[in-house]
Design a protein around this motif. Structure first.
Motif, PDB file in Angstrom:
ATOM      1  N   PRO A 115       5.284  49.978  77.433  1.00  0.00           N
ATOM      2  CA  PRO A 115       6.817  48.562  77.292  1.00  0.00           C
ATOM      3  C   PRO A 115       6.179  47.667  76.994  1.00  0.00           C
ATOM      4  O   PRO A 115       5.991  46.376  75.521  1.00  0.00           O
ATOM      5  CB  PRO A 115       7.278  48.808  77.867  1.00  0.00           C
ATOM      6  CG  PRO A 115       7.386  50.174  79.033  1.00  0.00           C
ATOM      7  CD  PRO A 115       6.191  50.193  79.031  1.00  0.00           C
ATOM      8  N   VAL A 116       4.770  46.836  77.726  1.00  0.00           N
ATOM      9  CA  VAL A 116       4.351  45.824  77.871  1.00  0.00           C
ATOM     10  C   VAL A 116       3.126  46.381  76.071  1.00  0.00           C
ATOM     11  O   VAL A 116       2.904  44.792  75.065  1.00  0.00           O
ATOM     12  CB  VAL A 116       3.028  45.506  78.043  1.00  0.00           C
ATOM     13  CG1 VAL A 116       2.499  44.483  77.718  1.00  0.00           C
ATOM     14  CG2 VAL A 116       4.434  45.087  79.284  1.00  0.00           C
ATOM     15  N   LEU A 117       2.314  47.363  76.311  1.00  0.00           N
ATOM     16  CA  LEU A 117       1.992  47.337  74.296  1.00  0.00           C
ATOM     17  C   LEU A 117       2.903  47.053  72.928  1.00  0.00           C
ATOM     18  O   LEU A 117       2.249  46.060  71.903  1.00  0.00           O
ATOM     19  CB  LEU A 117       0.809  48.786  74.516  1.00  0.00           C
ATOM     20  CG  LEU A 117      -0.045  49.010  75.753  1.00  0.00           C
ATOM     21  CD1 LEU A 117      -0.642  50.224  75.447  1.00  0.00           C
ATOM     22  CD2 LEU A 117      -1.837  48.270  74.228  1.00  0.00           C
ATOM     23  N   ALA A 118       4.080  47.873  72.965  1.00  0.00           N
ATOM     24  CA  ALA A 118       4.845  47.968  72.056  1.00  0.00           C
ATOM     25  C   ALA A 118       5.300  46.343  72.071  1.00  0.00           C
ATOM     26  O   ALA A 118       5.414  45.902  70.668  1.00  0.00           O
ATOM     27  CB  ALA A 118       6.190  48.530  72.641  1.00  0.00           C
ATOM     28  N   LEU A 119       5.158  46.008  73.203  1.00  0.00           N
ATOM     29  CA  LEU A 119       5.427  44.018  72.847  1.00  0.00           C
ATOM     30  C   LEU A 119       4.891  43.757  71.611  1.00  0.00           C
ATOM     31  O   LEU A 119       5.125  42.778  71.073  1.00  0.00           O
ATOM     32  CB  LEU A 119       6.314  43.676  73.757  1.00  0.00           C
ATOM     33  CG  LEU A 119       6.647  42.073  73.521  1.00  0.00           C
ATOM     34  CD1 LEU A 119       8.050  42.121  73.534  1.00  0.00           C
ATOM     35  CD2 LEU A 119       6.688  41.289  75.376  1.00  0.00           C
ATOM     36  N   LEU A 120       3.479  43.818  72.591  1.00  0.00           N
ATOM     37  CA  LEU A 120       2.174  42.915  71.884  1.00  0.00           C
ATOM     38  C   LEU A 120       2.073  43.600  70.340  1.00  0.00           C
ATOM     39  O   LEU A 120       1.903  42.774  69.885  1.00  0.00           O
ATOM     40  CB  LEU A 120       1.414  43.569  72.614  1.00  0.00           C
ATOM     41  CG  LEU A 120       0.871  42.697  74.109  1.00  0.00           C
ATOM     42  CD1 LEU A 120      -0.384  43.179  74.865  1.00  0.00           C
ATOM     43  CD2 LEU A 120       0.706  41.037  74.044  1.00  0.00           C
ATOM     44  N   MET A 179      -1.130  49.673  59.826  1.00  0.00           N
ATOM     45  CA  MET A 179      -1.973  50.069  61.352  1.00  0.00           C
ATOM     46  C   MET A 179      -1.256  49.660  63.220  1.00  0.00           C
ATOM     47  O   MET A 179      -1.311  50.659  63.953  1.00  0.00           O
ATOM     48  CB  MET A 179      -3.254  49.769  61.868  1.00  0.00           C
ATOM     49  CG  MET A 179      -4.329  50.194  60.378  1.00  0.00           C
ATOM     50  SD  MET A 179      -3.584  52.356  60.431  1.00  0.00           S
ATOM     51  CE  MET A 179      -4.325  53.341  61.928  1.00  0.00           C
ATOM     52  N   PHE A 180      -0.772  48.226  62.465  1.00  0.00           N
ATOM     53  CA  PHE A 180      -0.106  48.457  63.622  1.00  0.00           C
ATOM     54  C   PHE A 180       1.040  48.079  63.974  1.00  0.00           C
ATOM     55  O   PHE A 180       2.019  48.841  64.983  1.00  0.00           O
ATOM     56  CB  PHE A 180       0.396  46.378  63.767  1.00  0.00           C
ATOM     57  CG  PHE A 180      -1.039  45.476  63.907  1.00  0.00           C
ATOM     58  CD1 PHE A 180      -1.747  45.569  64.801  1.00  0.00           C
ATOM     59  CD2 PHE A 180      -1.026  44.445  62.532  1.00  0.00           C
ATOM     60  CE1 PHE A 180      -2.737  44.828  65.054  1.00  0.00           C
ATOM     61  CE2 PHE A 180      -2.073  43.628  62.944  1.00  0.00           C
ATOM     62  CZ  PHE A 180      -3.117  43.893  64.099  1.00  0.00           C
ATOM     63  N   CYS A 181       2.174  49.308  62.212  1.00  0.00           N
ATOM     64  CA  CYS A 181       3.309  50.306  62.538  1.00  0.00           C
ATOM     65  C   CYS A 181       3.008  51.251  63.701  1.00  0.00           C
ATOM     66  O   CYS A 181       3.881  51.552  63.846  1.00  0.00           O
ATOM     67  CB  CYS A 181       3.698  49.686  61.484  1.00  0.00           C
ATOM     68  SG  CYS A 181       4.337  48.076  61.153  1.00  0.00           S
ATOM     69  N   VAL A 182       1.920  51.945  62.719  1.00  0.00           N
ATOM     70  CA  VAL A 182       1.418  53.063  63.109  1.00  0.00           C
ATOM     71  C   VAL A 182       1.404  53.411  64.651  1.00  0.00           C
ATOM     72  O   VAL A 182       2.134  53.747  65.505  1.00  0.00           O
ATOM     73  CB  VAL A 182      -0.126  53.895  62.484  1.00  0.00           C
ATOM     74  CG1 VAL A 182      -0.602  54.853  63.135  1.00  0.00           C
ATOM     75  CG2 VAL A 182       0.724  54.215  61.289  1.00  0.00           C
ATOM     76  N   LEU A 183       0.851  52.441  64.663  1.00  0.00           N
ATOM     77  CA  LEU A 183       0.123  52.099  66.947  1.00  0.00           C
ATOM     78  C   LEU A 183       1.720  51.774  67.450  1.00  0.00           C
ATOM     79  O   LEU A 183       1.463  52.563  68.829  1.00  0.00           O
ATOM     80  CB  LEU A 183      -0.722  50.292  67.325  1.00  0.00           C
ATOM     81  CG  LEU A 183      -1.034  50.087  68.341  1.00  0.00           C
ATOM     82  CD1 LEU A 183      -1.721  51.569  68.878  1.00  0.00           C
ATOM     83  CD2 LEU A 183      -1.417  48.569  68.151  1.00  0.00           C
ATOM     84  N   TRP A 184       2.294  51.299  66.957  1.00  0.00           N
ATOM     85  CA  TRP A 184       3.989  50.647  67.664  1.00  0.00           C
ATOM     86  C   TRP A 184       4.204  52.629  67.683  1.00  0.00           C
ATOM     87  O   TRP A 184       4.652  52.438  68.709  1.00  0.00           O
ATOM     88  CB  TRP A 184       4.925  50.081  67.238  1.00  0.00           C
ATOM     89  CG  TRP A 184       6.258  50.311  67.811  1.00  0.00           C
ATOM     90  CD1 TRP A 184       6.086  48.615  68.518  1.00  0.00           C
ATOM     91  CD2 TRP A 184       7.223  50.591  67.903  1.00  0.00           C
ATOM     92  NE1 TRP A 184       7.455  48.734  69.110  1.00  0.00           N
ATOM     93  CE2 TRP A 184       8.053  49.928  68.277  1.00  0.00           C
ATOM     94  CE3 TRP A 184       7.999  51.245  67.416  1.00  0.00           C
ATOM     95  CZ2 TRP A 184       9.844  49.905  68.782  1.00  0.00           C
ATOM     96  CZ3 TRP A 184       8.749  52.301  67.261  1.00  0.00           C
ATOM     97  CH2 TRP A 184      10.160  51.393  68.367  1.00  0.00           C
ATOM     98  N   LEU A 185       4.829  53.252  66.791  1.00  0.00           N
ATOM     99  CA  LEU A 185       5.018  54.523  67.183  1.00  0.00           C
ATOM    100  C   LEU A 185       3.868  55.185  68.041  1.00  0.00           C
ATOM    101  O   LEU A 185       4.997  56.178  68.597  1.00  0.00           O
ATOM    102  CB  LEU A 185       4.922  54.940  65.573  1.00  0.00           C
ATOM    103  CG  LEU A 185       5.203  56.503  65.538  1.00  0.00           C
ATOM    104  CD1 LEU A 185       7.256  56.769  65.462  1.00  0.00           C
ATOM    105  CD2 LEU A 185       5.593  56.981  64.088  1.00  0.00           C
ATOM    106  N   LEU A 186       3.055  56.065  67.815  1.00  0.00           N
ATOM    107  CA  LEU A 186       2.154  55.913  68.810  1.00  0.00           C
ATOM    108  C   LEU A 186       1.895  55.869  70.350  1.00  0.00           C
ATOM    109  O   LEU A 186       2.580  56.541  71.237  1.00  0.00           O
ATOM    110  CB  LEU A 186       0.210  55.852  68.715  1.00  0.00           C
ATOM    111  CG  LEU A 186       0.352  56.695  67.114  1.00  0.00           C
ATOM    112  CD1 LEU A 186      -1.371  56.259  67.137  1.00  0.00           C
ATOM    113  CD2 LEU A 186       0.677  58.298  67.460  1.00  0.00           C
ATOM    114  N   ILE A 187       2.946  54.361  70.189  1.00  0.00           N
ATOM    115  CA  ILE A 187       2.775  53.898  72.201  1.00  0.00           C
ATOM    116  C   ILE A 187       4.198  54.701  72.433  1.00  0.00           C
ATOM    117  O   ILE A 187       4.047  55.073  73.221  1.00  0.00           O
ATOM    118  CB  ILE A 187       2.793  52.836  72.476  1.00  0.00           C
ATOM    119  CG1 ILE A 187       1.666  52.294  71.406  1.00  0.00           C
ATOM    120  CG2 ILE A 187       3.671  52.104  73.711  1.00  0.00           C
ATOM    121  CD1 ILE A 187       1.820  50.210  70.859  1.00  0.00           C
ATOM    122  N   MET A 188       4.936  54.555  71.285  1.00  0.00           N
ATOM    123  CA  MET A 188       6.290  55.089  72.284  1.00  0.00           C
ATOM    124  C   MET A 188       5.995  56.793  72.005  1.00  0.00           C
ATOM    125  O   MET A 188       6.737  57.704  73.707  1.00  0.00           O
ATOM    126  CB  MET A 188       7.748  55.297  70.883  1.00  0.00           C
ATOM    127  CG  MET A 188       7.615  53.836  70.654  1.00  0.00           C
ATOM    128  SD  MET A 188       8.317  53.317  72.344  1.00  0.00           S
ATOM    129  CE  MET A 188       7.245  51.687  72.535  1.00  0.00           C
TER     130      MET A 188
END
Length: 549
Positions: A370-375, A470-479
């Protein structure tokens, strides 16, 4: 030794632990799975077990002795790690600083040549990761770090004599080779010395040196840029100063950096036993120096490994581009050379706050996903601002604000490392998994700078668009990774039930020493008595392992 009130585990359970440890070869656990590799039960074992057997006893971990030993560890390790990482990031940043002081013009760089000077360091680090993984298992950690620091300092010093693209490339190549093992070694040190609860803050602290470098490195470079010399150009003075400083510090690392808790000379034998007990509930082991090919295979077949790899590429592509071209982006907003360097200081301050703030939040929530998604959200907003706001002198303030909002992204990388470190067990598997992550970081840092070129100035649209994506892809991968870790925990619960254990067990590594975790109804969760902590089992082999998401 008496058991303090409120401490956990109980005295009876501690006696069970000690008995299990002292007779682990003669009396293997009845719950040990038959499909565990035979090498785990051979004569070689974790150095922690060897020390306990040599001394003939273990100890009980209390809040008091835990706090005392943790303070000793922090005071010895953190200053060394912080300075090493500060120097490493400073040395990498010398390229971007030097670009502001005439490097590209004086060495006649053109096209993608400057971009490749940024990328070649990561090419070298990528190629040398297999060797690094092996060395980190086989070579004493303190000596490995000292030699690495010495050699990369020499490589940086040699850049002073480079006069063209070819000689600069050679120096940068060797700089990358000698720096290849530093971040993986830092992960290994963190796993070897700290409980999983403590790891985010420690990983964040040395990674936060990126922000400190952008603050104080900018100030130092500002001062060096004012030096007039008949012999050296301004950018050559920068290379020479930071290179010699690194060479000098390597002797400090050699003298004061311990190889492991077992071999440390700043702790008594009793403190070493406390250090072992601190690490017991990590279920990750401490030190074996045995390379196990079955763990290499498991690391590559583990879906988690490729999630870490994808996460690291996703953050490193924008990171590599922005790090290399950041000063040039600011300069093209309409600021002069020296103001560009000074305006990089707030960028570093925000990095520092984001990195340590993210680590603190992950420790408080006991979750990293959750912290990573927030960042991820501020860099997305900042990228949109720079792309949409017209690049004119009249808009340079809002453009600069957008650039500063992007600078939250450095808080993401250490949390990915921490996330991986907390969810991987087995001496060899830990090193190989870290190498997979670092290869992802290298690939991202190779791609990132090459998405920007000096011909794109002042908009750098292709590079900034790729960063936003890539920031958007990162958010999806975290989920997706959070969902996968939750699934793995459910599988672990079924394995424990099949082995005759409670489905829910205490993950003491994520709680303060002395805390008694409870379930939703307030009942204490059953403790792990069958101790697998120092059998060099991987997280797949050890049913007591709890994944952190």
């Amino acid at each position: 030794m008496s058991q303090e009130a409120g401490t956990s585990p109980s005295k009876n359970h501690q006696e069970d632990y000690v008995e299990s440890i002292e007779h682990h070869e003669e009396q293997p656990s009845k719950l040990q799975h038959k499909d565990r590799p035979a090498s785990n039960q051979g004569p070689k074992q974790d150095k922690a077990l060897q020390l306990i057997e040599d001394l003939g006893h273990s100890t009980i971990l209390t809040p008091e002795n835990n706090k005392r030993v943790l303070r000793k560890i922090d005071l010895r390790l953190l200053p060394i790690l912080l300075v090493i990482y500060f120097l490493q990031q400073l040395d990498k940043s010398t390229l971007s600083y030097a670009s502001v002081f005439g490097l590209t013009e004086k060495t006649h760089l053109h096209g993608n040549q400057y971009s490749w000077l940024g990328a070649v360091v990561y090419v070298a680090q990528l190629v040398f990761q297999p060797l690094v993984s092996y060395l980190l298992v086989k070579v004493p950690m303190g000596k490995f770090l000292a030699v690495s620091v010495l050699l990369w300092g020499i490589a940086l010093s040699c850049m002073t004599a480079a006069e063209n693209f070819t000689t600069l490339m050679v120096c940068r190549l060797f700089l990358g080779i000698f720096e290849a093992g530093l971040a993986p070694a830092f992960i290994a040190v963190t796993q070897m010395w700290y409980r999983r609860r403590e790891q985010p803050i420690r990983l964040g602290s040395w990674y936060a040196m990126n922000g400190v470098v952008n603050m104080f490195g900018s100030l130092i470079t500002y001062g060096l840029g004012h030096i007039s010399s008949p012999v050296f150009e301004s950018y050559q003075i920068i290379f020479l100063f930071f290179g010699l400083l690194t060479v000098a510090f390597s002797s400090v690392v050699l003298i004061f950096m311990p190889d492991s808790p077992i071999k440390s000379n700043f702790m008594s034998e009793e403190d070493k036993l406390v250090a072992i007990e601190r690490l017991r509930m990590n279920q990750q082991g401490m030190e074996t120096h045995e390379w196990k090919w079955e763990q290499v295979k498991e690391a590559f077949l583990d879906v988690k490994s490729w999630f870490w790899f994808a996460l690291m590429i996703s953050i490193s592509i924008p990171s590599g581009g922005i790090t290399t071209f950041g000063p040039l982006i600011i300069e093209d907003f309409g600021f002069n050379d020296l103001n560009t360097i000074l305006l990089n200081i707030p960028f570093g301050a925000i990095q520092l706050i984001a990195t340590m703030g993210g680590a603190w939040l992950a420790t408080t929530w006991q979750k990293k996903g959750p912290v990573l998604a927030l960042l991820c959200l501020p860099p997305i907003a900042g990228s949109v601002m720079i792309l949409k706001i017209t690049h004119t002198v009249s808009h340079k303030v809002p453009l600069l604000i957008g650039y500063y909002i992007i600078s939250v992204y450095p808080g993401i990388t250490p949390l990915i490392y921490s996330w991986s470190a907390a969810n991987t067990a087995g001496e060899t598997k830990k090193k190989v998994t870290t190498a997979i992550l670092y290869v992802g970081q290298c690939v991202g840092n190779i791609i990132g700078p090459n998405l920007y070129t000096t011909e794109q100035a002042p908009l750098y649209r292709r590079g900034l668009n790729s960063s936003l994506a890539m920031f958007c892809v990162l958010w999806l991968l975290i989920m997706l990774n959070m969902a996968w870790l939750s699934f793995l925990n459910k599988k672990q619960e079924k394995r424990r039930v099949a082995a005759g254990k409670s489905a829910k067990v205490i993950d003491h590594s994520m709680f303060a020493v002395g805390a008694v975790p409870t379930d939703k109804e307030g009942a204490p969760i059953e403790e792990v008595v069958d101790d697998n902590a120092f059998k060099d089992l991987t997280d797949f082999q050890n049913e007591d392992f709890v994944y952190v998401y």
